[in-house]
Write a protein that holds these residues in place. Structure first.
Motif, PDB file in Angstrom:
ATOM      1  N   UNK A 145       0.827  -1.205   0.000  1.00  0.00           N
ATOM      2  CA  UNK A 145       0.000   0.000   0.000  1.00  0.00           C
ATOM      3  C   UNK A 145       0.862   1.257   0.000  1.00  0.00           C
ATOM      4  N   UNK A 146       2.165   1.098  -0.155  1.00  0.00           N
ATOM      5  CA  UNK A 146       3.075   2.235  -0.165  1.00  0.00           C
ATOM      6  C   UNK A 146       3.134   2.828  -1.569  1.00  0.00           C
ATOM      7  N   UNK A 147       3.029   4.137  -1.640  1.00  0.00           N
ATOM      8  CA  UNK A 147       2.995   4.830  -2.918  1.00  0.00           C
ATOM      9  C   UNK A 147       3.855   6.088  -2.858  1.00  0.00           C
ATOM     10  N   UNK A 148       4.236   6.574  -4.010  1.00  0.00           N
ATOM     11  CA  UNK A 148       4.991   7.827  -4.082  1.00  0.00           C
ATOM     12  C   UNK A 148       4.050   8.979  -4.422  1.00  0.00           C
ATOM     13  N   UNK A 149       4.325  10.124  -3.839  1.00  0.00           N
ATOM     14  CA  UNK A 149       3.691  11.377  -4.222  1.00  0.00           C
ATOM     15  C   UNK A 149       4.805  12.395  -4.408  1.00  0.00           C
ATOM     16  N   UNK A 150       4.530  13.458  -5.134  1.00  0.00           N
ATOM     17  CA  UNK A 150       5.598  14.388  -5.456  1.00  0.00           C
ATOM     18  C   UNK A 150       5.095  15.822  -5.419  1.00  0.00           C
ATOM     19  N   UNK A 151       6.043  16.709  -5.133  1.00  0.00           N
ATOM     20  CA  UNK A 151       5.716  18.119  -5.004  1.00  0.00           C
ATOM     21  C   UNK A 151       6.773  18.950  -5.717  1.00  0.00           C
ATOM     22  N   UNK A 152       6.341  20.059  -6.264  1.00  0.00           N
ATOM     23  CA  UNK A 152       7.240  21.013  -6.899  1.00  0.00           C
ATOM     24  C   UNK A 152       6.935  22.399  -6.344  1.00  0.00           C
ATOM     25  N   UNK A 153       7.780  23.390  -6.618  1.00  0.00           N
ATOM     26  CA  UNK A 153       7.517  24.733  -6.107  1.00  0.00           C
ATOM     27  C   UNK A 153       6.229  25.322  -6.677  1.00  0.00           C
TER      28      UNK A 153
END
Length: 286
Positions: A145-153
């Protein structure tokens, strides 16, 4: 997500029931994507401007590596984040595993930080690094159930010179619900999925079925991943047929009686395939 569920009784295979279910995850995803989850493409439009020199990040520091955050499910799927780090011993819901510099240039032109091209590259980068960080391979990761999420400025931060990206790991432990993570998630899947495994509250396709972490109450669990290849969507019939034999075999090996067992199979829809989910999932009673 399309579903086949079947029961094997001696030599009789029950008729399969095929239903359409919303995938998670991903992140995600199974969960859906808002530009920052693991299971759907970015939807922002591309814009560019001629640049004479790379921007500087003066006064706009990068996020810290290994930082922890108390994000809600909604905050986790946002393309940007203003959340402040929290104590990693305080049951965070997101942990940063990678921080780097965005490539904002294409053929001498500066791309907007929220452009589709930049966000696609960011999504691929964060997805590619998660399995290694967790100490496992891509197949085992897909059974968790582990997933990646991502953020940018933000656009304002980008205009001020920020060019960083941030990759976080989250655990989608139930529908639209993030679970508490360990103070460090590095290598947590090295010995298998265990409590981070993907399980279900009922037989896939039945009323009451919900994907949950195996650390919660469950009756079914994901057992195998069926790689459906790359390229164009193979079509519903081919995607469904690909899982019949491997899923039955996986369930047979787990059953106490090789002539009396149950199994289930989920395969991606065309929309999920376009979002990057190019595999199916086998299920068996827990």
């Amino acid at each position: 997500m399309n579903v086949r569920a079947a029961v094997r009784r001696t030599t009789v295979l029950a008729a399969a029931t095929v239903l359409a279910l919303a995938g998670c995850s991903g992140g995600g995803g199974d969960g859906g994507d808002g530009g920052g989850t693991a299971d759907a493409p970015a939807t922002s439009t591309t814009s560019s401007a001629t640049a004479t020199a790379p921007p500087t990040a003066a006064g706009v520091p990068r996020p810290p590596l290994d930082a922890c955050y108390a994000l809600s499910a909604e905050e986790a799927v946002a393309p940007t984040s203003t959340a402040e780090p929290v104590d990693c011993a305080a049951s965070p819901t997101a942990v940063t595993y990678e921080v780097g510099a965005l490539d904002l240039y294409d053929a001498g032109h500066l791309l907007a930080v929220d452009s589709a091209q930049v966000q696609r590259t960011l999504a691929a980068t964060c997805r590619a690094g998660l399995a290694s960080y967790l100490g496992t391979d891509e197949t085992t990761l897909r059974l968790s159930v582990l997933r990646s999420v991502w953020f940018s400025p933000t656009l304002e931060q980008s205009d001020a010179g920020a060019d960083w990206y941030r990759c976080d790991v989250i655990a989608v432990v139930a529908e639209a619900t993030l679970g508490a993570l360990e103070p460090t998630m590095r290598g947590v899947l090295a010995d298998g999925v265990r409590t981070w495994g993907l399980c279900g509250t009922a037989r896939p396709g039945e009323a009451g079925f919900q994907r949950v972490a195996c650390g919660l109450e469950h009756t079914w669990r994901a057992t195998e991943v069926v790689d459906l290849g790359t390229g164009a969507y193979p079509g519903t019939e081919a995607a469904q047929a690909a899982g019949d034999e491997p899923c039955q075999e996986a369930a047979r090996e787990l059953a106490a009686d090789a002539l009396d067992y149950e199994w289930g199979y989920e395969w991606p829809t065309a929309e999920q395939w376009a979002a990057g989910q190019t595999w199916g999932t086998c299920w068996a009673p827990a």
